[in-house]
Scaffold this active site. Structure first.
Site, PDB file in Angstrom:
ATOM      1  N   LYS A 631       0.820  -1.207   0.000  1.00  0.00           N
ATOM      2  CA  LYS A 631       0.000   0.000   0.000  1.00  0.00           C
ATOM      3  C   LYS A 631       0.860   1.265   0.000  1.00  0.00           C
ATOM      4  O   LYS A 631       2.005   1.242   0.412  1.00  0.00           O
ATOM      5  CB  LYS A 631      -0.907  -0.004   1.220  1.00  0.00           C
ATOM      6  CG  LYS A 631      -1.930  -1.121   1.101  1.00  0.00           C
ATOM      7  CD  LYS A 631      -2.977  -1.054   2.160  1.00  0.00           C
ATOM      8  CE  LYS A 631      -4.090  -2.033   1.806  1.00  0.00           C
ATOM      9  NZ  LYS A 631      -4.921  -2.368   2.945  1.00  0.00           N
ATOM     10  N   VAL A 632       0.256   2.336  -0.457  1.00  0.00           N
ATOM     11  CA  VAL A 632       0.946   3.621  -0.479  1.00  0.00           C
ATOM     12  C   VAL A 632       0.183   4.596   0.412  1.00  0.00           C
ATOM     13  O   VAL A 632      -1.044   4.688   0.315  1.00  0.00           O
ATOM     14  CB  VAL A 632       1.020   4.175  -1.916  1.00  0.00           C
ATOM     15  CG1 VAL A 632       1.877   5.426  -1.940  1.00  0.00           C
ATOM     16  CG2 VAL A 632       1.590   3.135  -2.870  1.00  0.00           C
ATOM     17  N   LYS A 646       5.675   3.992   0.633  1.00  0.00           N
ATOM     18  CA  LYS A 646       5.323   2.729  -0.010  1.00  0.00           C
ATOM     19  C   LYS A 646       5.651   1.625   0.979  1.00  0.00           C
ATOM     20  O   LYS A 646       6.812   1.442   1.342  1.00  0.00           O
ATOM     21  CB  LYS A 646       6.198   2.569  -1.248  1.00  0.00           C
ATOM     22  CG  LYS A 646       5.464   2.145  -2.479  1.00  0.00           C
ATOM     23  CD  LYS A 646       6.397   2.185  -3.658  1.00  0.00           C
ATOM     24  CE  LYS A 646       6.356   0.862  -4.391  1.00  0.00           C
ATOM     25  NZ  LYS A 646       7.298   0.802  -5.491  1.00  0.00           N
ATOM     26  N   ASP A 742       9.748  -1.130 -16.263  1.00  0.00           N
ATOM     27  CA  ASP A 742       8.303  -1.127 -16.057  1.00  0.00           C
ATOM     28  C   ASP A 742       7.744   0.254 -16.370  1.00  0.00           C
ATOM     29  O   ASP A 742       7.019   0.840 -15.572  1.00  0.00           O
ATOM     30  CB  ASP A 742       7.967  -1.562 -14.634  1.00  0.00           C
ATOM     31  CG  ASP A 742       6.520  -2.040 -14.510  1.00  0.00           C
ATOM     32  OD1 ASP A 742       5.902  -2.340 -15.562  1.00  0.00           O
ATOM     33  OD2 ASP A 742       6.001  -2.101 -13.386  1.00  0.00           O
TER      34      ASP A 742
END
Ligand SMILES: *[C@@H]1O[C@H](CO)[C@@H](O)[C@H](O)[C@H]1NC(C)=O
Ligand SMILES: *[C@@H]1O[C@H](CO)[C@@H](O)[C@H](O)[C@H]1NC(C)=O
Ligand SMILES: *[C@@H]1O[C@H](CO)[C@@H](O)[C@H](O)[C@H]1NC(C)=O
Ligand SMILES: *[C@@H]1O[C@H](CO)[C@@H](O)[C@H](O)[C@H]1NC(C)=O
Ligand SMILES: *[C@@H]1O[C@H](CO)[C@@H](O)[C@H](O)[C@H]1NC(C)=O
Length: 946
Positions: A631-632, A646, A742
């Site tokens: 989760k952030v 993060k 990415d």
């Protein structure tokens, strides 16, 4: 629609003649239901189930006709009768009381697995469902005894009641199920003896067609009956581990020649192992650990198929390393802990070609440890802790783990400080790939793998899952693998949808029926099952829309081809994972593995306490996003700085490698178009990264209209330029160069001024400058952005980032996700260009309508062509990031664009001078009526004509 009742009446007219009053009743029912494609008996049975259950799918309350056109989810019918009822993992709560279910008398297939709050006793009337072939109630909360009446289901082939809370004895009546091939009662609280037939009563020894007998993890007791095994039996997997069985292993076991997996571990078995066991020549995995077996260690000469052997924690006679071991050359894994072994270890043991792990701790092996010169390439772990070795001859070509703690040799000054003599923990590790808000996920549990080195043995599983999910618009990853306390392999499967946010019930039921197939993995992994977590389906949505999108999506996906497989998974050398248990261990100390330790000057080390405080103990209010990594959270530090934290998934061991990689890279790299790392936290098992907070969210969000910002054409060019500069810096100026790996719109963040910054180096990888060619590695990335050449060759170059960047450019043009409604943006745009629309502002169908407001799009065609060069199949044909920067800069300098801007800013409506464009815009508006919902992009309102 109106025709249907008439049809029914015609069809049922013979019945009407035959059965007096019934037809009238039927007719009344018909009138009431408006449609009669389901037999009234089944309708009322299902309605009664629906009344007992919470969370039945919405379609169950929408129509009165389960089998009709708009059929109920999970129902399959034939000739108006319900044949299948499959509602696994739907979150159903309630019980299975006897009213209802037993009236579905034609039911052949009943699967209510993974409804974690469906339970209570299984009603005896289940025995009325005489047509049942498959009964699967895995992972629910059923309790009480298994009713004797289950033995009436004579057609049953598959009976899976594992992972419930059944108690009491296994009913002897199950022995009557002579067609049963699969019996799984594992993971319950069953007690008592295994029933066998005698005096006309039935018993498990009559299950002559059963291939799988899984009774592991119960509290079964007594002797394992001799009659359970005979030459009539066809068992291939027998799992009796983790029970309370006592007595001897029956001699008759040797008669079941088909046996491939035999687990009897963690019981109270005593006596000596019968020599007949050697007759099991196709046995692949044998686990007898944690019993009270005595006598000589069994002689397993000739068992050439044996891969996994565990004889630990028994009381066999003290002996040398048995000679017969040298005849069992196919071993991948040999575990004899506390086996009373003494003497020397023959060097040839290390040369078994498949050997991965040799675990002989807590013995009395001594002398010199000599691993010989012919060590198996696959060997990754040798555990000789607590033995009596006094010296060691290490081979220079073995670089993997050797554990020697607790040997006299560790008092040797030279060795004492080495890794061999320190306790280390093994940690399974992998990086998340499938990245989405609402994944369908859970562990795959395999109960008798034939190997111990997981990281090199996941490929078959990935391939198998890829083929099972073939044709569905999903991506998946396998991660967080480990052996649990019962020596069962667990691998986390995460499945993400390509486009929509959520999976629908129909998709889950259709695509993820993975437990039904034993996953087809048993040769390598033993019996496996997928144990999905509860899935929260989307609430409160317009149903017509969702169904429409889902159906459209399936159809479109069937139509596209050539996207390759989705096996996006990563394998990582286990040795690395072990070393990186504490990624900072080597920092600061001289002689780290890669030489230059990262300069942490700029990254701060936060304590868990500090970060916990500024996020109110990681409360939901602070949560701003989540992804595969975790989760952030948004938080304000004590110094007033706003940051994004993060946080790696709590409780998971994964991410060690990525964590270290990311910190190393980010602390080295600073550029205005790259997101800055402020610090990190590696404390009490937590891993967190603290980044500068970028206020305007991701490019994805901005393009989708989830944020208020309006990205006009010029703004988009600037965003592309910013991101390109960031990437060009990584490729050409960072030392060593970095391939992002990415690149995607959700990794491009926009700040207050809508300037773009590239984020998330989690998948980055150092490029060795001495080798300007490429790095070979397993494929990582995100579906839709993945360079096809990289995917096929696994050769990673900077041009893979260029490809992904090209896809982002196409998103900027179209406002569409790379893969949406099963259509791949690259292909769509290429086709659009091929249509030889030479007019100004060609490709009009594809353009994001919100930029058409800007008037004519100067430089559009050049930009589109540049994007298409980036997505060329051959990497040589793609420009470098630096060239891209130059070309976009040139576009922005274009006079016309400048002029356009000034006129646009003076009058927003001045753009209509271009008649062609006006027309384009009107067409787009016309098409934009259809879809608009939270799950679908605003700019996707127009559907492309097929
Ligand atoms: C077992 O299956 C066969 C066909 O698959 C069938 O003919 C037979 O009746 C079944 N046995 C029982 C006991 O129902
Ligand atoms: C199987 O095991 C039994 C008991 O050890 C032995 O007598 C018999 O010869 C074996 N059969 C074969 C075919 O090896
Ligand atoms: C194990 O069995 C093989 C084959 O019967 C025999 O040759 C060997 O001597 C036995 N080993 C031991 C230690 O009994
Ligand atoms: C095991 O090893 C033998 C030789 O020792 C070989 O013939 C055989 O093919 C191998 N594999 C299996 C599954 O038996
Ligand atoms: C042997 O027993 C010890 C102590 O109970 C346990 O920790 C260990 O896991 C066992 N070994 C195996 C291979 O099961």
């Amino acid at each position: 629609m109106a025709v249907r009742p008439i049809n029914f009446l015609l069809l049922s007219s013979p019945l009407m003649l035959m059965k007096g009053l019934l037809p009238l009743l039927v007719c009344l029912v018909c009138v009431r239901h408006g449609s009669c494609s389901t037999s009234p008996q089944d309708v009322s049975a299902l309605e009664s189930l629906a009344a007992q259950w919470k969370n039945t799918p919405p379609s169950w309350s929408r129509s009165d006709d389960p089998c009709g056109d708009d059929n109920w989810e999970g129902i399959t019918c034939k000739d108006s009768r319900v044949k299948k009822l499959k509602l696994f993992n739907m979150g159903i709560e309630g019980t299975l009381s006897s009213s209802g279910i037993q009236s579905l008398s034609e039911l052949e297939h009943l699967d209510l697995s993974y409804n974690r709050n469906l339970g209570g006793p299984l009603p005896p009337s289940i025995g009325n469902l005489k047509q049942l072939v498959v009964l699967r109630l895995i992972g629910c909360e059923f309790s009480d005894r298994i009713p004797i009446e289950v033995g009436n289901l004579l057609n049953l082939h598959v009976l899976s009641l594992n992972s419930n809370r059944f108690t009491g004895a296994i009913p002897a009546s199950l022995g009557r199920l002579s067609n049963l091939t699969w019996l799984d009662l594992a993971g319950n609280q069953l007690t008592g003896n295994l029933p066998t037939s005698s005096d006309g009563a039935s018993g498990l020894d009559q299950l002559v067609n059963t291939l799988h007998l899984h009774l592991n993890q119960n509290q079964l007791s007594g002797r394992i009956p001799t009659s359970l095994f005979s030459s009539d039996m066809k068992f291939i997997h027998v799992l009796l581990d983790h029970n309370n069985f006592s007595g001897e292993i029956p001699e008759s076991i040797g008669l079941v020649r088909s046996l491939e997996v035999l687990r009897l571990d963690s019981n109270y078995l005593n006596g000596s192992v019968p020599s007949s066991i050697r007759n099991l020549t196709v046995l692949n995995a044998l686990n007898l650990a944690n019993n009270k077996l005595i006598g000589p260690m069994p002689n397993l000469t000739g068992m050439h198929a044996l891969s996994y052997l565990d004889l630990s924690n028994n009381t066999f006679d003290p002996s040398q390393v048995p000679e017969w071991l040298l005849d069992v050359q196919n071993l991948t894994t040999l575990i004899i802990e506390s086996g009373r072994l003494h003497g020397q270890v023959p060097p040839s043991l290390f040369s078994f070609p498949q050997l991965q792990q040799l675990r002989l701790k807590n013995n009395a092996l001594g002398g010199t440890l000599d691993m010989g010169s012919n060590i198996s390439d696959q060997l990754e772990m040798v555990d000789f802790r607590n033995n009596a070795f006094t010296s060691v001859t290490l081979s220079s070509d073995y670089n993997n783990t050797i554990l020697l703690v607790g040997n006299p040799v560790c008092s040797n000054v030279q060795l004492r400080e080495t890794e061999y003599c320190h306790e280390r923990q093994d940690s399974g590790s992998d990086s998340p790939i499938a990245d989405c808000l609402h994944p369908y996920e859970g562990p795959i549990v395999c109960r008798a793998p034939s190997f111990s080195d997981i990281s090199h043995n996941l490929a078959p599983m990935a391939n198998r899952i890829a083929s099972m999910l073939n044709g569905t618009p999903v991506s998946f990853s396998l991660q967080n693998y480990f052996f649990d306390g019962s020596a069962y392999l667990q691998v986390q499967l995460t499945i993400c949808p390509w486009s929509a946010n959520y999976f629908t019930r129909r998709e889950v039921l259709l695509w993820f029926d993975l437990s039904s197939q034993n996953l087809g993995l048993s040769e390598i992994y033993g019996p496996c099952y997928f144990d999905p977590w509860h899935y929260s389906f989307r609430r409160n949505v317009n149903r017509a829309l969702i169904v429409g999108v889902a159906v459209g999506c399936v159809a479109a996906v069937l139509a596209i081809a050539g996207l390759g497989s989705y096996a996006l998974w990563q394998k990582k050398r286990a040795t690395k994972a072990i070393i990186l248990h504490n990624p900072f261990a080597s920092w600061g100390s001289a002689g780290g593995d890669a030489g230059d330790a990262p300069q942490l000057k700029l990254a701060r080390c936060f304590s868990l306490e500090e970060l916990s405080k500024c996020t109110d103990d990681f409360s939901e209010d602070h949560e701003i996003g989540s992804g595969g990594y975790g989760k952030v959270y948004k938080a304000t530090l004590q110094d007033g700085k706003t940051v994004a934290i993060k946080r790696s998934q709590k409780g998971s061991k994964q991410g060690g490698v990525e964590f270290k990689t990311e910190i190393e890279m980010l602390s080295r790299v600073h550029h205005k178009n790259l997101v800055d790392l402020i610090g990190f936290c590696f404390d009490k098992g937590e891993r967190m990264l603290v980044y500068e907070y970028i206020s305007n969210g991701t490019l994805t969000e901005n393009l989708s209209g989830r944020r208020r910002t309006q990205l006009d054409w010029k703004r988009r060019l600037h965003i592309a330029l910013d991101a390109a500069k960031g990437l060009a810096y990584l490729h050409e100026l960072a030392k060593p160069p970095i391939i992002h790996r990415d690149v995607k719109s959700s990794n491009i963040l926009l700040d207050d001024d809508l300037a773009a910054k590239v984020a998330d180096f989690g998948l980055s990888m150092l490029v060795d400058d001495s080798d300007l060619g490429h790095v070979s590695t397993s494929v990582k990335g995100t579906m839709g952005y993945l360079d096809p050449e990289y995917f096929m060759t696994q050769q990673l170059t900077a041009k893979s980032d260029v490809y992904s960047f090209g896809v982002v450019m196409l998103e900027l043009i179209t406002g569409r996700l790379p893969i949406q409604k099963g259509k791949y943006i690259v292909r769509e745009v290429k086709m659009g260009l091929d249509e030889k629309e030479k007019e100004h502002c060609g490709l009009k169908q594809m353009i994001d309508p919100s930029i058409l407001n800007d008037g004519c799009i100067v430089g559009f065609r050049k930009f589109a062509e540049l994007a298409l060069r980036c997505v060329q199949d051959a990497s040589d044909d793609r420009p470098t990031m630096n060239e891209i920067v130059k070309e976009i800069e040139a576009l922005l300098k274009d006079d016309k664009l400048k002029k356009k801007e000034s006129s646009a800013s003076s009058s927003s409506s001045s753009s209509s001078n271009d008649a062609e464009l006006r027309q384009t815009y009107d067409e787009l508006l016309l098409l934009s009526r259809e879809v608009n919902s939270d799950g679908v992009r605003r700019s996707d309102r127009y559907l492309f004509s097929d």
